[in-house]
Design a protein around this motif. Structure first.
Motif, PDB file in Angstrom:
ATOM      1  N   TRP A  20       0.837  -1.206   0.000  1.00 48.42           N
ATOM      2  CA  TRP A  20       0.000   0.000   0.000  1.00 48.42           C
ATOM      3  C   TRP A  20       0.865   1.246   0.000  1.00 48.42           C
ATOM      4  O   TRP A  20       0.548   2.231  -0.666  1.00 48.42           O
ATOM      5  N   LYS A  21       1.970   1.216   0.750  1.00 44.27           N
ATOM      6  CA  LYS A  21       2.861   2.378   0.806  1.00 44.27           C
ATOM      7  C   LYS A  21       3.378   2.736  -0.580  1.00 44.27           C
ATOM      8  O   LYS A  21       3.356   3.891  -0.994  1.00 44.27           O
ATOM      9  N   TRP A  22       3.847   1.729  -1.303  1.00 46.89           N
ATOM     10  CA  TRP A  22       4.375   1.998  -2.643  1.00 46.89           C
ATOM     11  C   TRP A  22       3.264   2.422  -3.598  1.00 46.89           C
ATOM     12  O   TRP A  22       3.435   3.324  -4.410  1.00 46.89           O
ATOM     13  N   GLN A  23       2.121   1.762  -3.499  1.00 48.34           N
ATOM     14  CA  GLN A  23       1.016   2.117  -4.390  1.00 48.34           C
ATOM     15  C   GLN A  23       0.585   3.558  -4.159  1.00 48.34           C
ATOM     16  O   GLN A  23       0.346   4.314  -5.106  1.00 48.34           O
ATOM     17  N   SER A  24       0.500   3.942  -2.891  1.00 49.53           N
ATOM     18  CA  SER A  24       0.106   5.310  -2.556  1.00 49.53           C
ATOM     19  C   SER A  24       1.147   6.317  -3.033  1.00 49.53           C
ATOM     20  O   SER A  24       0.811   7.360  -3.597  1.00 49.53           O
ATOM     21  N   LEU A  25       2.422   6.001  -2.823  1.00 47.85           N
ATOM     22  CA  LEU A  25       3.500   6.913  -3.210  1.00 47.85           C
ATOM     23  C   LEU A  25       3.555   7.095  -4.723  1.00 47.85           C
ATOM     24  O   LEU A  25       3.632   8.225  -5.226  1.00 47.85           O
ATOM     25  N   LEU A  26       3.512   5.993  -5.452  1.00 52.34           N
ATOM     26  CA  LEU A  26       3.588   6.076  -6.911  1.00 52.34           C
ATOM     27  C   LEU A  26       2.336   6.732  -7.491  1.00 52.34           C
ATOM     28  O   LEU A  26       2.407   7.415  -8.516  1.00 52.34           O
ATOM     29  N   ALA A  27       1.195   6.522  -6.826  1.00 50.15           N
ATOM     30  CA  ALA A  27      -0.025   7.172  -7.290  1.00 50.15           C
ATOM     31  C   ALA A  27       0.101   8.688  -7.174  1.00 50.15           C
ATOM     32  O   ALA A  27      -0.313   9.431  -8.070  1.00 50.15           O
TER      33      ALA A  27
END
Length: 256
Positions: free
Chosen positions: A49-56
């Protein structure tokens, strides 16, 4: 190649050269600060989730804001640089093809935008490491960066033509209008008809983000990856067509 090298050297120590580094770092820092503020979210313990949120955050704002407005500014700075250095007077004193000069200018801006994209990808990785987001999704970051760059090439000849024709205000005006049109057209069925919507639309299946910034749920039609090759072909075709047309316009303008 000598003509392209000359174009690249023109902007090496200019404000445009500094923007290549500053803008992507700014986007990454913005995403990092926003990500830290979301750490109280119960999902924040999940590294995916952290990476998905950051890249989003990064790859949603990049095609929405930087690609239309950044290219508009790059084009305006490139046109202004020529006016300061003699407004293409060398074309009248030396045997230089106006079309070749124009194409080299477009290629130089494309290369600078690629460098900016590479800085963005490196900054995204750094932001993820800073927030201890877990295993780095190199493939997703690379795909998002390269697809963003390729799908935005169509904007360069359009913006450069506007900047050369009427200067900063028209270039930025078209860039701003394109930004609004792009975000509105991206989730629609006619997204491929608006060059400013291509990058935003193609980010949907790569980083699972809606053009409005909301994370997409499984099964959403916008996650269909078949749009990626379509969007890239459209972008490269539009880029080629507008490069040829604008080079003909520029050559006729300089012959007058």
């Amino acid at each position: 190649m000598h003509g392209l090298q000359s174009e690249l050297l023109k902007y090496k120590r200019t404000f445009m050269g500094k923007l290549i580094l500053f803008i992507p770092v700014f986007f990454a820092v913005y995403a990092l600060v926003t990500q830290v503020s979301l750490m109280n979210n119960p999902q924040s313990e999940n590294s995916s989730w952290k990476w998905q949120s950051l890249l989003a955050l990064i790859f949603n704002w990049w095609p929405f804001v930087f690609l239309p407005l950044g290219f508009a500014l790059f084009a305006a700075l490139a046109a202004a640089q020529e006016k300061k250095s003699g407004n293409y007077r060398s074309l009248r004193t030396r045997d230089i093809s106006a079309k070749a000069l124009w194409i080299n200018k477009i290629a130089a801006i494309a290369i600078y935008s690629l460098l900016s994209t590479l800085v963005l990808m490196a900054a995204a990785v750094t932001a993820g490491l800073t927030t201890k987001a877990g295993t780095i999704p190199f493939g997703e970051i690379l795909a998002a960066g390269i697809v963003c760059w390729l799908s935005s090439l169509a904007l360069i000849p359009i913006q450069l033509w506007a900047a050369e024709w009427k200067g900063l205000f028209l270039s930025m005006g078209i860039g701003f209008a394109g930004m609004i049109a792009g975000i509105l057209a991206a989730p629609s069925s006619f997204w491929f008809a608006v060059p400013w919507s291509l990058a935003t639309r193609l980010m949907c299946p790569i980083i699972h983000i809606h053009p409005n910034g909301v994370l997409l749920e499984a099964g959403d039609p916008l996650l269909d990856p078949s749009v990626i090759p379509v969007g890239l072909v459209v972008s490269l075709t539009v880029s080629l067509v507008f490069t040829v047309l604008s080079s003909v316009w520029f050559a006729g303008k300089e012959e007058q």
